[in-house]
Design a protein around this motif. Structure first.
Motif, PDB file in Angstrom:
ATOM      1  N   LYS A  79       6.159  -9.061   2.276  1.00 12.38           N
ATOM      2  CA  LYS A  79       4.688  -8.976   2.239  1.00 12.38           C
ATOM      3  C   LYS A  79       4.222  -7.936   1.223  1.00 12.38           C
ATOM      4  O   LYS A  79       3.057  -7.545   1.203  1.00 12.38           O
ATOM      5  CB  LYS A  79       4.151  -8.580   3.628  1.00 12.38           C
ATOM      6  N   ARG A  80       5.147  -7.483   0.390  1.00  9.91           N
ATOM      7  CA  ARG A  80       4.827  -6.424  -0.571  1.00  9.91           C
ATOM      8  C   ARG A  80       3.625  -6.768  -1.463  1.00  9.91           C
ATOM      9  O   ARG A  80       2.903  -5.883  -1.911  1.00  9.91           O
ATOM     10  CB  ARG A  80       6.055  -6.167  -1.450  1.00  9.91           C
ATOM     11  N   ASP A  81       3.419  -8.060  -1.713  1.00  7.20           N
ATOM     12  CA  ASP A  81       2.329  -8.458  -2.609  1.00  7.20           C
ATOM     13  C   ASP A  81       0.985  -8.637  -1.906  1.00  7.20           C
ATOM     14  O   ASP A  81       0.001  -8.968  -2.554  1.00  7.20           O
ATOM     15  CB  ASP A  81       2.689  -9.766  -3.327  1.00  7.20           C
ATOM     16  N   GLU A  82       0.985  -8.447  -0.590  1.00  2.00           N
ATOM     17  CA  GLU A  82      -0.280  -8.611   0.142  1.00  2.00           C
ATOM     18  C   GLU A  82      -1.154  -7.373  -0.049  1.00  2.00           C
ATOM     19  O   GLU A  82      -0.887  -6.317   0.523  1.00  2.00           O
ATOM     20  CB  GLU A  82      -0.010  -8.820   1.639  1.00  2.00           C
ATOM     21  N   LEU A  83      -2.214  -7.511  -0.832  1.00  2.00           N
ATOM     22  CA  LEU A  83      -3.092  -6.373  -1.121  1.00  2.00           C
ATOM     23  C   LEU A  83      -3.781  -5.845   0.130  1.00  2.00           C
ATOM     24  O   LEU A  83      -4.035  -4.660   0.246  1.00  2.00           O
ATOM     25  CB  LEU A  83      -4.137  -6.776  -2.163  1.00  2.00           C
ATOM     26  N   GLY A  84      -4.093  -6.761   1.042  1.00  2.00           N
ATOM     27  CA  GLY A  84      -4.806  -6.350   2.249  1.00  2.00           C
ATOM     28  C   GLY A  84      -4.066  -5.276   3.034  1.00  2.00           C
ATOM     29  O   GLY A  84      -4.681  -4.364   3.590  1.00  2.00           O
ATOM     30  N   ILE A  85      -2.736  -5.374   3.067  1.00  2.00           N
ATOM     31  CA  ILE A  85      -1.942  -4.394   3.824  1.00  2.00           C
ATOM     32  C   ILE A  85      -2.055  -3.010   3.174  1.00  2.00           C
ATOM     33  O   ILE A  85      -2.284  -2.011   3.849  1.00  2.00           O
ATOM     34  CB  ILE A  85      -0.459  -4.839   3.915  1.00  2.00           C
ATOM     35  N   ALA A  86      -1.936  -2.969   1.843  1.00  2.00           N
ATOM     36  CA  ALA A  86      -2.054  -1.697   1.131  1.00  2.00           C
ATOM     37  C   ALA A  86      -3.452  -1.109   1.309  1.00  2.00           C
ATOM     38  O   ALA A  86      -3.616   0.097   1.509  1.00  2.00           O
ATOM     39  CB  ALA A  86      -1.757  -1.901  -0.352  1.00  2.00           C
ATOM     40  N   ARG A  87      -4.460  -1.978   1.274  1.00  2.00           N
ATOM     41  CA  ARG A  87      -5.836  -1.497   1.446  1.00  2.00           C
ATOM     42  C   ARG A  87      -6.063  -0.964   2.854  1.00  2.00           C
ATOM     43  O   ARG A  87      -6.782   0.010   3.052  1.00  2.00           O
ATOM     44  CB  ARG A  87      -6.824  -2.632   1.159  1.00  2.00           C
ATOM     45  N   ALA A  88      -5.444  -1.607   3.835  1.00  2.00           N
ATOM     46  CA  ALA A  88      -5.583  -1.142   5.215  1.00  2.00           C
ATOM     47  C   ALA A  88      -4.950   0.241   5.363  1.00  2.00           C
ATOM     48  O   ALA A  88      -5.498   1.122   6.023  1.00  2.00           O
ATOM     49  CB  ALA A  88      -4.941  -2.131   6.184  1.00  2.00           C
TER      50      ALA A  88
END
Length: 162
Positions: free
Chosen positions: A68-77
């Motif tokens: 899921k490294r490419d999921e921006l939502g996780i980094a933003r969270a």
């Protein structure tokens, strides 16, 4: 039900539980659908915290699977909560599969784990432990779902240094 415990024993259990919880930091495991909205992820985390009677200060680290490294939502969270985000190899999640509370057929057949959020939380919480003994990390409850996101919390039990 009181699980057949006498009131005295039960009161004691609750006390030690709270003492442990107060000291314990919480690892948040994140699962999400592709392109998941950051709002859903934030809500899932907040819902999990509320269910566990915690606030965001208890959060230590957010954990998600490597794929899921490419999921921006996780980094933003993670940015939203001001917490570090670590990605774990799927094998680390699979090692925790037996301890998950929830199970999704889809997740099991596709990734070999019953719940991404729960196994990520457990694997993340276990990272801080030097002991390899089972059950070092403990889920604070089943995953909470919001939109395309799921979040589970596990208690990080620090090793008591003797």
């Amino acid at each position: 039900g009181h699980d057949g415990l006498s009131p005295g024993a039960r009161g004691h259990a609750v006390e030690s539980e709270q003492a442990m919880s107060a000291a314990g930091q919480v690892a948040a495991g994140i699962g999400c659908r592709k392109g998941c909205d950051v709002q859903d992820i934030v809500q899932a985390i907040e819902r999990a915290l509320a269910a566990a009677g915690r606030d965001a200060r208890a959060l230590q680290t957010l954990y998600a699977p490597e794929f899921k490294r490419d999921e921006l939502g996780i980094a933003r969270a993670a940015e939203h909560f001001g917490k570090p985000l670590k990605f774990l190899p799927l094998a680390a999640l699979q090692a925790q599969a037996a301890y998950a509370h929830s199970a999704s057929e889809h997740t099991l057949s596709r990734f070999g784990v019953p719940s991404i959020a729960e196994t990520a939380a457990l694997a993340g919480a276990a990272q801080g432990c030097t002991a390899t003994s089972e059950g070092v990390a403990r889920l604070l409850g089943p995953r909470q779902l919001e939109g395309g996101a799921s979040c589970a919390l596990a208690l990080v039990i620090a090793e008591s240094v003797t």
